[in-house]
Design a protein around this motif. Sequence first.
Motif, PDB file in Angstrom:
ATOM      1  N   ALA A  96       0.838  -1.206   0.000  1.00 13.34           N
ATOM      2  CA  ALA A  96       0.000   0.000   0.000  1.00 13.34           C
ATOM      3  C   ALA A  96       0.869   1.250   0.000  1.00 13.34           C
ATOM      4  CB  ALA A  96      -0.925  -0.014   1.213  1.00 13.34           C
ATOM      5  N   ARG A  97       1.952   1.220   0.760  1.00 11.75           N
ATOM      6  CA  ARG A  97       2.843   2.392   0.797  1.00 11.75           C
ATOM      7  C   ARG A  97       3.556   2.585  -0.548  1.00 11.75           C
ATOM      8  NH1 ARG A  97       6.950   1.781   4.856  1.00 11.75           N
ATOM      9  NH2 ARG A  97       6.392  -0.372   5.298  1.00 11.75           N
ATOM     10  N   VAL A  98       3.935   1.480  -1.177  1.00 14.04           N
ATOM     11  CA  VAL A  98       4.563   1.565  -2.503  1.00 14.04           C
ATOM     12  C   VAL A  98       3.584   2.164  -3.515  1.00 14.04           C
ATOM     13  CG1 VAL A  98       5.419   0.191  -4.448  1.00 14.04           C
ATOM     14  CG2 VAL A  98       6.203  -0.314  -2.132  1.00 14.04           C
ATOM     15  N   LEU A  99       2.348   1.660  -3.489  1.00 11.46           N
ATOM     16  CA  LEU A  99       1.337   2.161  -4.418  1.00 11.46           C
ATOM     17  C   LEU A  99       1.103   3.660  -4.214  1.00 11.46           C
ATOM     18  CD1 LEU A  99      -1.217  -0.782  -4.149  1.00 11.46           C
ATOM     19  CD2 LEU A  99       0.207  -0.220  -6.152  1.00 11.46           C
ATOM     20  N   GLU A 100       1.067   4.069  -2.965  1.00  9.92           N
ATOM     21  CA  GLU A 100       0.844   5.477  -2.645  1.00  9.92           C
ATOM     22  C   GLU A 100       2.022   6.325  -3.109  1.00  9.92           C
ATOM     23  OE1 GLU A 100       0.496   6.681   1.613  1.00  9.92           O
ATOM     24  OE2 GLU A 100      -1.636   6.785   1.107  1.00  9.92           O
ATOM     25  N   ARG A 129      -0.291   5.661  -7.401  1.00 10.75           N
ATOM     26  CA  ARG A 129      -1.475   4.828  -7.680  1.00 10.75           C
ATOM     27  C   ARG A 129      -2.405   4.901  -6.468  1.00 10.75           C
ATOM     28  NH1 ARG A 129       1.739  -0.487  -9.432  1.00 10.75           N
ATOM     29  NH2 ARG A 129       3.320   0.500  -8.116  1.00 10.75           N
ATOM     30  N   ASP A 130      -2.986   6.095  -6.311  1.00  8.12           N
ATOM     31  CA  ASP A 130      -3.738   6.384  -5.098  1.00  8.12           C
ATOM     32  C   ASP A 130      -4.982   5.521  -4.935  1.00  8.12           C
ATOM     33  OD1 ASP A 130      -1.856   8.264  -4.573  1.00  8.12           O
ATOM     34  OD2 ASP A 130      -3.055   9.971  -5.256  1.00  8.12           O
ATOM     35  N   SER A 131      -5.715   5.255  -6.012  1.00  8.38           N
ATOM     36  CA  SER A 131      -6.939   4.458  -5.879  1.00  8.38           C
ATOM     37  C   SER A 131      -6.609   3.025  -5.441  1.00  8.38           C
ATOM     38  CB  SER A 131      -7.716   4.454  -7.205  1.00  8.38           C
ATOM     39  OG  SER A 131      -6.924   3.891  -8.246  1.00  8.38           O
ATOM     40  N   GLU A 132      -5.519   2.460  -6.034  1.00  4.69           N
ATOM     41  CA  GLU A 132      -5.111   1.108  -5.627  1.00  4.69           C
ATOM     42  C   GLU A 132      -4.654   1.114  -4.174  1.00  4.69           C
ATOM     43  OE1 GLU A 132      -2.727  -1.252  -8.509  1.00  4.69           O
ATOM     44  OE2 GLU A 132      -2.758   0.624  -9.672  1.00  4.69           O
ATOM     45  N   ALA A 133      -3.933   2.169  -3.800  1.00  5.30           N
ATOM     46  CA  ALA A 133      -3.461   2.280  -2.413  1.00  5.30           C
ATOM     47  C   ALA A 133      -4.641   2.370  -1.464  1.00  5.30           C
ATOM     48  CB  ALA A 133      -2.559   3.505  -2.267  1.00  5.30           C
ATOM     49  N   ALA A 134      -5.636   3.202  -1.830  1.00 10.32           N
ATOM     50  CA  ALA A 134      -6.799   3.364  -0.957  1.00 10.32           C
ATOM     51  C   ALA A 134      -7.542   2.033  -0.788  1.00 10.32           C
ATOM     52  CB  ALA A 134      -7.737   4.428  -1.545  1.00 10.32           C
ATOM     53  N   ALA A 135      -7.654   1.269  -1.887  1.00 10.25           N
ATOM     54  CA  ALA A 135      -8.315  -0.036  -1.797  1.00 10.25           C
ATOM     55  C   ALA A 135      -7.547  -0.976  -0.862  1.00 10.25           C
ATOM     56  CB  ALA A 135      -8.436  -0.644  -3.192  1.00 10.25           C
ATOM     57  N   MET A 136      -6.211  -0.907  -0.948  1.00 12.91           N
ATOM     58  CA  MET A 136      -5.392  -1.771  -0.087  1.00 12.91           C
ATOM     59  C   MET A 136      -5.530  -1.357   1.368  1.00 12.91           C
ATOM     60  SD  MET A 136      -3.384  -4.377  -0.007  1.00 12.91           S
ATOM     61  CE  MET A 136      -2.920  -4.575  -1.736  1.00 12.91           C
ATOM     62  N   TRP A 137      -5.507  -0.050   1.623  1.00 12.63           N
ATOM     63  CA  TRP A 137      -5.686   0.423   3.005  1.00 12.63           C
ATOM     64  C   TRP A 137      -7.050   0.002   3.550  1.00 12.63           C
ATOM     65  CZ3 TRP A 137      -1.342   1.225   4.999  1.00 12.63           C
ATOM     66  CH2 TRP A 137      -0.341   2.000   4.436  1.00 12.63           C
ATOM     67  N   ALA A 138      -8.061   0.107   2.697  1.00 10.65           N
ATOM     68  CA  ALA A 138      -9.406  -0.268   3.129  1.00 10.65           C
ATOM     69  C   ALA A 138      -9.478  -1.757   3.457  1.00 10.65           C
ATOM     70  CB  ALA A 138     -10.421   0.075   2.035  1.00 10.65           C
ATOM     71  N   GLU A 139      -8.796  -2.570   2.626  1.00  8.05           N
ATOM     72  CA  GLU A 139      -8.775  -4.010   2.892  1.00  8.05           C
ATOM     73  C   GLU A 139      -8.075  -4.318   4.212  1.00  8.05           C
ATOM     74  OE1 GLU A 139      -7.051  -8.139   0.876  1.00  8.05           O
ATOM     75  OE2 GLU A 139      -7.145  -6.296  -0.316  1.00  8.05           O
ATOM     76  N   LEU A 140      -7.026  -3.540   4.472  1.00  7.63           N
ATOM     77  CA  LEU A 140      -6.245  -3.776   5.690  1.00  7.63           C
ATOM     78  C   LEU A 140      -6.956  -3.270   6.941  1.00  7.63           C
ATOM     79  CD1 LEU A 140      -2.524  -2.985   4.788  1.00  7.63           C
ATOM     80  CD2 LEU A 140      -3.369  -5.064   5.869  1.00  7.63           C
ATOM     81  N   TYR A 141      -7.449  -2.059   6.886  1.00 13.24           N
ATOM     82  CA  TYR A 141      -7.929  -1.399   8.099  1.00 13.24           C
ATOM     83  C   TYR A 141      -9.392  -0.980   8.048  1.00 13.24           C
ATOM     84  CZ  TYR A 141      -2.886  -1.179   8.635  1.00 13.24           C
ATOM     85  OH  TYR A 141      -1.548  -1.514   8.719  1.00 13.24           O
ATOM     86  N   GLY A 142     -10.095  -1.354   6.968  1.00  6.95           N
ATOM     87  CA  GLY A 142     -11.513  -1.029   6.871  1.00  6.95           C
ATOM     88  C   GLY A 142     -11.772   0.433   6.663  1.00  6.95           C
ATOM     89  N   GLU A 143     -10.823   1.137   6.070  1.00  4.23           N
ATOM     90  CA  GLU A 143     -10.997   2.587   5.846  1.00  4.23           C
ATOM     91  C   GLU A 143     -11.191   2.871   4.360  1.00  4.23           C
ATOM     92  OE1 GLU A 143      -7.541   4.363   7.493  1.00  4.23           O
ATOM     93  OE2 GLU A 143      -8.011   3.799   9.533  1.00  4.23           O
TER      94      GLU A 143
END
Length: 951
Positions: free
Chosen positions: A929-933, A937-951
């Motif tokens: 997620a940090r690499v994507l950010e 690749r913000d949308s991919e990063a946001a999806a990964m963060w959401a998967e990880l932490y529900g955000e």
Amino acid sequence: MTMSEAELRDRLEDSEQLPYGDARTAVVEEILVRTDALGMSKLAFDVRMELISCYENGALPDRAFVPFAWCLAAFDRGELEFSAWDAELLRWYYKWMIGAMRRFPSISLDQVYAALADMERRYRAGGHSMHAVHMLRCLVHSHLGDREAAEKEFGSWLSSPRDENSDCVGCEPTKQLNHHVWMGRDAEGLALAEPALAGERGCREQPQSMLTAMMFPLVRAGRLGEAWAAHQRAYRHHRGNRDSMGDIADHLEFCALTGNEMRGLEILTRHLEWVDRPREPYSDMAFAASGALVLRRLEELGHGDLSLIRPACGTRVAAEVAVADLRAELTERALSIAAQFDARNANTYQSEVLRKLLASRPLVDQLTESATPGLTAPAAPPVEIPEAMSAEEIAHFADEARWARREESEAGWDRLAELEKAGRLPANLRARLAEARADSELQFGSVEVAIEHAKAAVEGYDGMGDESRRLRVSATLGAAMTLQNPHSGGLAAVEEAYEAAQQLSEVDVLVEIMFLRSRSLAQADRYDDALVAAKETAERASLAGLPVLESEALCLYGLLLSVVDRPDEGMAAVQQARVLAGEAGSASVLLRQTQTLAELFYNNERLAEAYEMSEAALGITAPATKHVQGILARVHDLRWMVLRDAGRVADQEALDEALAALENWHAGGERIGAVLASLHLGITHFNREQWLDAAETLEQTLYGWEAAGMAEGFDVWVARSLLGTAQVRLGERADGVDNLTTAAAGFAALGEPRRAGEELLEAGTVSLRLGESTDALEQFTEALRMFEQADWECGAIVALQRRARALFCSDDPDADEIFEVVRQAYARALKLPESEEYDVGWMRADAADDVARALQQRDEFSAALEMARNAVDGYLIAGDLESVASSSVLVGSLLFDLQDFVAAEEMVRRVLRDDPPEGATQQAQDVLARVLEATGRDSEAAAMWAELYGE
């Protein structure tokens, strides 16, 4: 300092994180004082409601009456803004108040009935079910012994619908079970309880309260294993909670009535301080009565000489108290409280129940975990002495059978002992009975008691002028004195008797004295003389036609040969002795010599033959006398040790052997043997990962050793070590750490530093989980010192690694200090020699991983990356794929730190493709997620963060 209402409310919320008990109660009481200083407010109501809960759950229910009355009055006045939750909580607490009122004899029945009427009025006014009201009325009538009224309310209770005021789905069936049992309906009660037990438990009191209520119905239903399991599970929950004083009383009664009196004594001792600070009078009465019952049973079993430590209280210092004295005190206490209830209740029901309890008889002989049926050797029927035989005839019969038929001899002497107790033994037979007791104690019991009886016999024979018997018992006395202390002069007394006996015409007396002389020479470490004497005794017994005595002398000869390092000859001699005993028809002697031969095989590492010979011992049918049960216990102990040495200590067979040994030791009244067998049982439970059984058994082991004055020693520290680990597995981490550190100190004192270090490593690891990083740091540091003292480099490296983790978890971690510790561990790992005991490559990889993480904390990313790659390579060679995944994620994180985003992404995606463990998956996703950010690749990063932490 004055605190604002907001600050006080925050403090009240913080107090809810504390466990119920004195500390939490004191905090809330202080908050109340500060709140009241601010004047009337909703907070004053809320604090009092919390204080009621503290008092109820903290074993101080009498203190709850005043704040409850205050809250009820404030609610009725309507001056404050109350919520629906406040109203519901008040209704719930009303149940607590009435439940407590009946348990205080100082509160009149009129007050109890008035409270019930008020509660009913409030429930009806609010449109609530009468379910809880009928339940409380049923409990009050039960307390009064009014079965008809209680049964009527029970019916209304069951027919009323449940609502939010009803007890939880665990507690209500428990109360209903208790009612069924009180009415004599065990089956209905169990049928009600078991489905509830299998479902949702409901609250902090379950399942332990229901399991406690089930114990006696299960015993009466013959479901003994389930009853024992219910006792074990429930008591484990109750033991640390003074609010469970009434439940502990049930467990004491259970132990007293199921043959577990010694366990009852252990429980009573553990909780005796509660007597000085009881929850309330009813629990106080029940605890005192059940404790008195345990002590009465111990007296009846001949353990009235035991004592226990009465803890200090107020101005009273801790001191020993005798079983009989404490029983009298607890009995008087219970009866006094019962009389107060009777006066309040205007009947004698509580006293009648109490007196019935105090006079209760056991429901079963002994209820524990059952050994496999048929495992213990079959017992021959007891020897019957005809009623028509006179005392003189019985004495002659017992004397004649002295060696040839020992079972018959013992039965005869036992019958004479009964006559003596009844005051019907002729004076001229008292010395002969004393001699028989001395001989029996010397063979199978207490040497001190043997000396006492032998002296009495010598004195008696002196007065009778019976020289041959006087010489024989003088030799017995000398042999006992030599056994007690080889330098006591006992051997000289035996030699004197031997010289005098050579002038007698009674050859059997001479041969017996020769045998005692052989034993005494051996006790004095004069093995060469003892060998000669034992051989001469066997030869003389053969000539005199005394085959059993010849057999005993040959067995002694064989044992002595083994002592002087001639084991093969020794085993052959014992085998010859077995043949003679078998031909003579003496089952108990044959059994003992078979057990002796099995032990000789075991001591000479001939395990298969030892097990085969022990099997032969179990096939011998002998009357189940105390000394025979002691022999059988040793046979089962030996079989357990053979299985242990063969790596089968966790097998069901090993469990059965440990249980059979324990059963026989108890039956034979051998406390020390029983303690050792319970250690074996605890070790087996431990290796089977039966943590509850292991903890319960090992606690009994330690208590048994303490009661016998053996609070230290290798086996004691082993038991405490295993107990500590079992407690950790059960979630009793603080107690586990205490036992592990105590065991470590014990092993260190015995010169076992490596074992001490291992205990400290485990203790430190648990302390770290408890958030006690300072304690963990001390434990790991001491473990390091122990391993260095033991010259065990592998352990020292692990201790350094754990020390680094404790430093990292401390309040103010110092990155430089942590790096220095892991650097030392890695440097030492590089110098480790190859060993079969551990994988050197894995240890180096693990140390490298620690160094990499420490370097990352210091922002030395390039050096950290090299070490992390070393760790991955080492883990791969060792085949530890989970650690490969974790270190690979670390490599990816370091590549990210070095801004090599392409390589970082490639690494963590590779980890994720390999289906890593959950922890490594989350870490890899975080890096990704940090690499994507970082790469836009913000949308991919946001999806990964959401998967990880529900955000």
